[in-house]
Enzyme design. Structure first.
Site, mmCIF file in Angstrom:
data_model
loop_
_atom_site.group_PDB
_atom_site.id
_atom_site.type_symbol
_atom_site.label_atom_id
_atom_site.label_comp_id
_atom_site.label_asym_id
_atom_site.label_seq_id
_atom_site.Cartn_x
_atom_site.Cartn_y
_atom_site.Cartn_z
ATOM 1 N N ARG A 570 -24.737 -9.895 -14.839
ATOM 2 C CA ARG A 570 -25.172 -10.252 -15.788
ATOM 3 C C ARG A 570 -24.814 -11.398 -16.149
ATOM 4 O O ARG A 570 -23.737 -11.844 -15.936
ATOM 5 C CB ARG A 570 -25.672 -9.401 -17.011
ATOM 6 C CG ARG A 570 -27.138 -7.987 -15.797
ATOM 7 C CD ARG A 570 -28.287 -8.635 -15.715
ATOM 8 N NE ARG A 570 -29.031 -9.240 -16.955
ATOM 9 C CZ ARG A 570 -29.563 -9.059 -17.750
ATOM 10 N NH1 ARG A 570 -29.904 -7.444 -17.034
ATOM 11 N NH2 ARG A 570 -30.495 -9.818 -18.494
ATOM 12 N N LYS A 575 -18.320 -11.857 -20.239
ATOM 13 C CA LYS A 575 -17.773 -11.945 -18.530
ATOM 14 C C LYS A 575 -17.665 -13.156 -17.628
ATOM 15 O O LYS A 575 -16.725 -13.379 -16.500
ATOM 16 C CB LYS A 575 -19.589 -11.402 -17.742
ATOM 17 C CG LYS A 575 -20.170 -9.965 -17.874
ATOM 18 C CD LYS A 575 -20.951 -10.054 -17.399
ATOM 19 C CE LYS A 575 -21.531 -8.622 -17.082
ATOM 20 N NZ LYS A 575 -20.789 -7.739 -17.322
ATOM 21 N N THR A 677 -18.387 -2.231 -12.391
ATOM 22 C CA THR A 677 -18.764 -1.576 -10.711
ATOM 23 C C THR A 677 -18.896 -2.159 -9.843
ATOM 24 O O THR A 677 -18.468 -1.925 -8.961
ATOM 25 C CB THR A 677 -19.997 -0.022 -10.890
ATOM 26 O OG1 THR A 677 -21.277 -0.849 -11.848
ATOM 27 C CG2 THR A 677 -19.614 1.115 -11.973
#
Length: 843
Positions: A570, A575, A677
């Site tokens: 995303r 991030k 993940t």
């Protein structure tokens, strides 16, 4: 350069896909033709590719049905403790290939479809993704369902059957545009509606305290219609159930109010009730306090708890007394896992049912509730925490508000007794936050109402204990656990990377498929020249295949010999896709500055969706596409550097790009990514990781050795120290010429010549209010990327590191994660014994 496999070679590929017996192949063909004729009512003259997909899906589904019925029968007879995984998201992706893999049918289907003159891969591409999730949290739930079935647990996934899943992303003029995901348009062959288990869910109304107890009356009713999807374990004949609820208006909906005669209006208004399951909220790591979302959260919880209690009461050795109030054994037969705070209303709802409906004593009910529920925390970002206005509860769920107040009072009385006079602690620990708008802190509700609270990677669980829930940890340290996330090796190795799975099986057998720790055996082959060559060859084939896919679907040509440098997740400031952008610009400037110098060719691929209301995330996408526009069309650069934005990143695209990646970017600011993940998927598929010491990266470095990852940047302690000192972006801007040049180019409109001021918001954020400290890690990141280039120029050393990473990725199987949940939270033991198949007698 290895050529892609021919059809014949592909069909010869052995091993992990299951041998296709002649009988199986004939059976599949017969079944396929029967479904084409009787289910789809078509013949080969008029059938479309989609008809062929549906015929195959129904054929494969037929193989699930006997096992599904038998599994549920088996649970009824054995009456094991049942696990209920409650989640508002299940990001399942496609089902056909996964079902074939888990049933060992892939080769039989491949051969049968080939004999029918069709192409299996082409049919698989027709299936819509079930995009009922945003990202990590929803995909984790899907991996967990696969592992729970494979481990033989009596488990059920409960969620919402959204009519529209996560939006489809189109890129128009470099900007993200959202399109509705009408995934059910052609029907869903994998689900079975169960109208006979339809249940009422109540909203609004008022509370009456009477001599017989408390009554919640004058409510509005919405019906919850269950749709069941089978969840097959890997070759163990276990098929569990994912039950998703869809909202239906009752037939008398609005008609009592509309007896004035507007019957048509009344029927049209049924949509209002049915809107509850219309659409997935597209926010990742962000709380949007909308009433419709709160309705969704209560809807799934209320329907699911009724279902759980019905199943508990009717179970073979369950509760059969006439008054049916023996709930003492409930926590021995039922475990409820809350996937984040979204299903937190399970706690007051279970209390309401036990106390108001089943007439269980309050303290006993609280004991039962706490022993039954457990809570998984998924984020430490404050903007993601659910804090619902009390005023909304008062209107929508008046009885639940009363129960929450009572629970909070009990809780605060206990804290006050233990810490007399510590008023600030009471304020910090209350479920109710006082202020101009009183709010309910759902995370605090989950912690007090659960017997176990876990984070999803060791570093995250430590942060949970030492900061987010510090006061609660001091009160009940025994509650807090870590359960490091994992991924299912069936989908994320066997299904998406059969070439790699085959060469692994050749060396160490097939045991790794259900026991990923066996990959450790590959360490023996780290210097085996044949194996090194095979691993490199599989990667090259995957790269060629993905390059061909990009050319066909996105009309972009890339150099398959370049390093595939991938960041897919995303789009979010934490991030740090912006750090990746700055590296791309820096590389570009170095090439322009010295065009004759030899550079390691790179294709930088960035993909992911931005929440529709998240302005900065959408600007980041526009920046990525604008940088690509300039770099990819600069003749000086040629094949040395490309920047590609991967449109509409989703599960089915992840299955294609991850096996082709050389470098995996996991570059969040330390202390912000709970686990991740995607990092694990890249590791098991033979990419090397460049990353910060955040989330599960820490444990990946521990397993493989830090020297076998490219670790850079601030650690959590450094980030805290910088916060203490005060982060000043300008300092770095002044000190680092390459950073200054990149920022100046963005500012001046070098990447947006037709709208020079386009990225002023991005630059302003980076310079003056960057919570995630992009500039502070820039220098270390660029240097680390230089080391990546160095190693990539030595293919043998690179591949040896790849093999070591694959060999050390065993810990990151969701089978290991679920085994830990089972033993340490749910109090059940996984079972390796397969249920007898449908064609053999039971027991």
């Amino acid at each position: 350069m290895a050529a892609p496999l021919s059809d014949g070679d592909r069909r010869k590929q052995i091993s992990v896909r299951g041998i296709a017996g002649l009988g199986d192949v004939a059976e599949v063909r017969k079944s396929f033709n029967r479904h084409l004729h009787f289910t789809l009512v078509k013949d080969r003259n008029v059938a479309t590719p989609r008809d062929y997909y549906f015929a195959l899906a129904h054929t494969v589904r037929d193989h699930l049905v006997g096992r599904w019925i038998r599994t549920q029968q088996h649970y009824y007879e054995r009456d094991p403790k049942r696990i209920y995984y409650l989640s508002l998201e299940f990001y399942m992706g496609r089902t056909l290939q996964n079902t074939m893999v888990n049933l060992g049918l892939q080769n039989a289907c491949d051969e049968a479809i080939y004999q029918l003159g069709l192409d299996l891969e082409e049919l698989e591409e027709i299936e819509e993704d079930a995009g009922l999730g945003n990202g990590g949290l929803g995909r984790l739930a899907a991996c967990f369902l696969d592992s729970m079935a494979t481990l033989g647990l009596a488990a059920y996934g409960y969620g919402i059957r959204y009519e529209f899943g996560i939006f489809n992303q189109k890129i128009v003029d470099g900007w993200q545009v959202e399109e509705a995901d009408d995934w059910l348009r052609y029907g869903n062959p994998w689900e079975k509606a169960r109208p006979e288990y339809m249940l009422p869910v109540h909203f609004y109304g008022r509370v009456e305290h009477t001599a017989e107890g408390v009554k919640w009356i004058d409510t509005q009713v919405v019906l919850a219609m269950p749709y069941d999807t089978p969840v097959p374990g890997y070759k163990n004949n276990t098929v569990n159930t994912m039950r998703l609820w869809s909202a239906k208006a009752p037939n008398d909906f609005n008609l009592q109010e509309f007896n004035m005669g507007d019957y048509i209006e009344a029927v049209l208004d049924r949509n209002l009730a049915e809107n509850i399951s219309r659409v997935l909220y597209p926010n990742d790591n962000f709380f949007e306090g909308k009433e419709l979302r709160l309705k969704q959260e209560y809807f799934v919880v209320a329907a699911t708890l009724q279902d759980i209690i019905r199943r508990f009461k009717s179970s073979k050795f369950g509760c059969r007394d006439p008054v049916r109030t023996c709930f003492e054994t409930f926590p021995d037969k039922v475990a409820i896992q809350l996937n984040d705070t979204h299903p937190a209303l399970s706690i007051p709802e279970l209390m309401r049912i036990l106390v108001d409906v089943e007439k269980v004593d309050w303290d006993k009910a609280w004991e039962i509730t706490k022993r039954t529920c457990a809570y998984t925390n998924h984020t430490v970002l404050p903007e993601a925490l659910e804090r619902w206005p009390v005023s909304m509860f008062e209107k929508l769920l008046p009885r639940h508000l009363e129960i929450i107040y009572a629970l909070n009072q009990m809780h605060l009385d206990r804290v006050a007794a233990l810490y007399p006079g510590d008023i600030d602690r009471l304020r910090r620990m209350s479920v109710i936050e006082e202020g101009d708008c009183k709010r309910i802190n759902m995370a605090h509700l989950c912690v007090i109402g659960s017997h176990a609270v876990n984070g999803v990677a060791r570093i995250h669980s430590d942060i949970v204990k030492n900061s987010v829930f510090k006061d609660f940890y001091e009160l009940e340290p025994e509650k807090f656990q870590n359960k490091t996330n994992g991924i299912t090796p069936r989908r994320w190795l066997l299904l998406c990377n059969p070439g790699l799975a085959d060469i692994i099986a050749e060396k160490i057998g097939e045991g790794f498929i259900t026991d990923l720790s066996q990959l450790k055996k590959l360490l023996e082959f780290i210097d085996n020249e044949t194996f090194i060559r095979d691993v490199a060859k599989v990667k090259q084939e995957n790269k060629l295949k993905f390059a061909a896919y990009l050319e066909e679907h996105y009309k972009v040509k890339i150099n398959p010999m370049s390093m595939f440098d991938v960041q897919v997740k995303r789009i979010h400031e934490y991030k740090r896709q912006l750090l990746n952008c700055l590296h791309a610009i820096t590389l570009y400037n170095r090439i322009r500055c010295n065009p004759s110098k030899s550079f390691v060719p790179r294709t930088i691929m960035i993909g992911g969706k931005a929440a529709p209301g998240y302005h900065m995330a959408k600007m980041i996408i526009k920046l990525i596409t604008s940088i690509g526009e300039v770099i990819n069309n600069d003749p000086y650069v040629g094949d040395k550097l490309k920047v590609i934005f991967l449109e509409n990143y989703r599960v089915s695209l992840a299955e294609k790009v991850i096996p082709a990646a050389d470098l995996s970017q996991q570059i969040s600011t330390a202390g912000t990514e709970a686990s991740g993940t995607g990092n694990m998927k890249f590791m098991v598929n033979g990419a090397l990781t460049i990353g910060t010491m955040d989330g599960a990266n820490v444990e990946m470095a521990e397993e493989a050795g830090e020297e076998n990852l490219f670790i850079f940047g601030m650690r959590v302690e450094d980030v805290e120290a910088l916060d203490q000192k005060g982060y000043n972006a300008r300092e770095y801007y002044e000190r680092l010429p390459e950073l200054r040049q990149a920022i100046d180019q963005i500012t001046s409109g070098f990447f947006s010549p037709r709208d020079p001021g386009c990225f002023k918001d991005v630059v302003n954020m980076l310079m003056y209010h960057d919570r995630f400290k992009v500039f502070a890690d820039y220098e270390a990141y660029i240097k680390c990327q230089g080391q990546v280039d160095q190693l990539f120029m030595d293919p043998r050393e690179w591949t040896r590191k790849v093999i070591r990473n694959i060999a050390c990725s065993g810990k990151f199987s969701s089978d290991r994660t679920i085994t830990e949940y089972a033993r340490e939270i749910w109090g059940v033991e996984p079972s390796a014994t397969a249920i007898p198949p449908p064609n053999l007698p039971r027991n």
